[in-house]
Design a protein around this motif. Sequence first.
Motif, PDB file in Angstrom:
ATOM      1  N   PHE A  54       1.266  -1.459  -0.210  1.00 13.24           N
ATOM      2  CA  PHE A  54       0.136   0.011  -0.221  1.00 13.24           C
ATOM      3  C   PHE A  54       0.660   1.081   0.050  1.00 13.24           C
ATOM      4  CE2 PHE A  54      -2.793  -3.136   0.957  1.00 13.24           C
ATOM      5  CZ  PHE A  54      -4.115  -2.765   0.253  1.00 13.24           C
ATOM      6  N   THR A  55       2.095   1.461  -0.670  1.00  9.23           N
ATOM      7  CA  THR A  55       2.771   2.684  -0.448  1.00  9.23           C
ATOM      8  C   THR A  55       2.339   3.097  -1.780  1.00  9.23           C
ATOM      9  OG1 THR A  55       5.054   1.431  -0.063  1.00  9.23           O
ATOM     10  CG2 THR A  55       5.221   3.613  -1.728  1.00  9.23           C
ATOM     11  N   LYS A  56       2.109   4.198  -1.867  1.00  9.21           N
ATOM     12  CA  LYS A  56       1.130   4.922  -3.109  1.00  9.21           C
ATOM     13  C   LYS A  56       2.287   6.230  -3.813  1.00  9.21           C
ATOM     14  CE  LYS A  56      -2.207   4.469   0.269  1.00  9.21           C
ATOM     15  NZ  LYS A  56      -0.971   4.010   1.711  1.00  9.21           N
ATOM     16  N   PHE A  57       1.733   6.613  -5.408  1.00 12.05           N
ATOM     17  CA  PHE A  57       1.785   7.222  -5.990  1.00 12.05           C
ATOM     18  C   PHE A  57       1.464   7.419  -6.883  1.00 12.05           C
ATOM     19  CE2 PHE A  57       5.771   3.839  -5.396  1.00 12.05           C
ATOM     20  CZ  PHE A  57       6.712   4.907  -5.168  1.00 12.05           C
ATOM     21  N   LEU A  58       1.092   9.112  -6.422  1.00 14.91           N
ATOM     22  CA  LEU A  58       0.756  10.393  -6.980  1.00 14.91           C
ATOM     23  C   LEU A  58       0.497  10.878  -8.309  1.00 14.91           C
ATOM     24  CD1 LEU A  58      -2.311  11.414  -6.981  1.00 14.91           C
ATOM     25  CD2 LEU A  58      -1.061  13.263  -5.430  1.00 14.91           C
TER      26      LEU A  58
END
Length: 167
Positions: free
Chosen positions: A125-129
């Motif tokens: 659940f590491t997120k990149f925008l």
Amino acid sequence: MSVYDFTVHTSRGEQKPLSDYRGKVLLIVNTATKCGLAPQFKGLEQLHQKYKDEGLAVLGFPCNQFREQEPVKDSEMQETCQINFGVTFPLLGKIDVNGPDADPLYKYLKKEASGFLSSSIKWNFTKFLVDAEGRVVKRFSPTTKPNKIEGQIRKLLEGAKTETPVG
């Protein structure tokens, strides 16, 4: 180079060019159904439902590198996440996010937005925008809840609407 230069695989093994998402704001997340953070699927789905018609695409990339918390087969992934978490956003083919077999997209994401102390992905659940031009804007830790990203997503969506097309 941008996110649009990459092709990934769907859960059915088909190639999916990310250029299909050109002009959309992307939230790219490595997911795992058996992770303690799996309740974030609900928040990711809420963002997807709320902003998909305004130009947001949430893309889930299942990953089994963290304590083998993604045992579900690619062929069963979309259905499992729909039944267990109500997910309707795309879940692509299972990938590695770290190590020598890391997916090229994730190598790029980590290079563009390094994490705290290192560029490695620390957990599920590491997120990149990513903005509507395919540029990585920000990386969020696994514990950052999806609703905490909403304001930044709105800003990027508003910016995408006001940009004048070239040509």
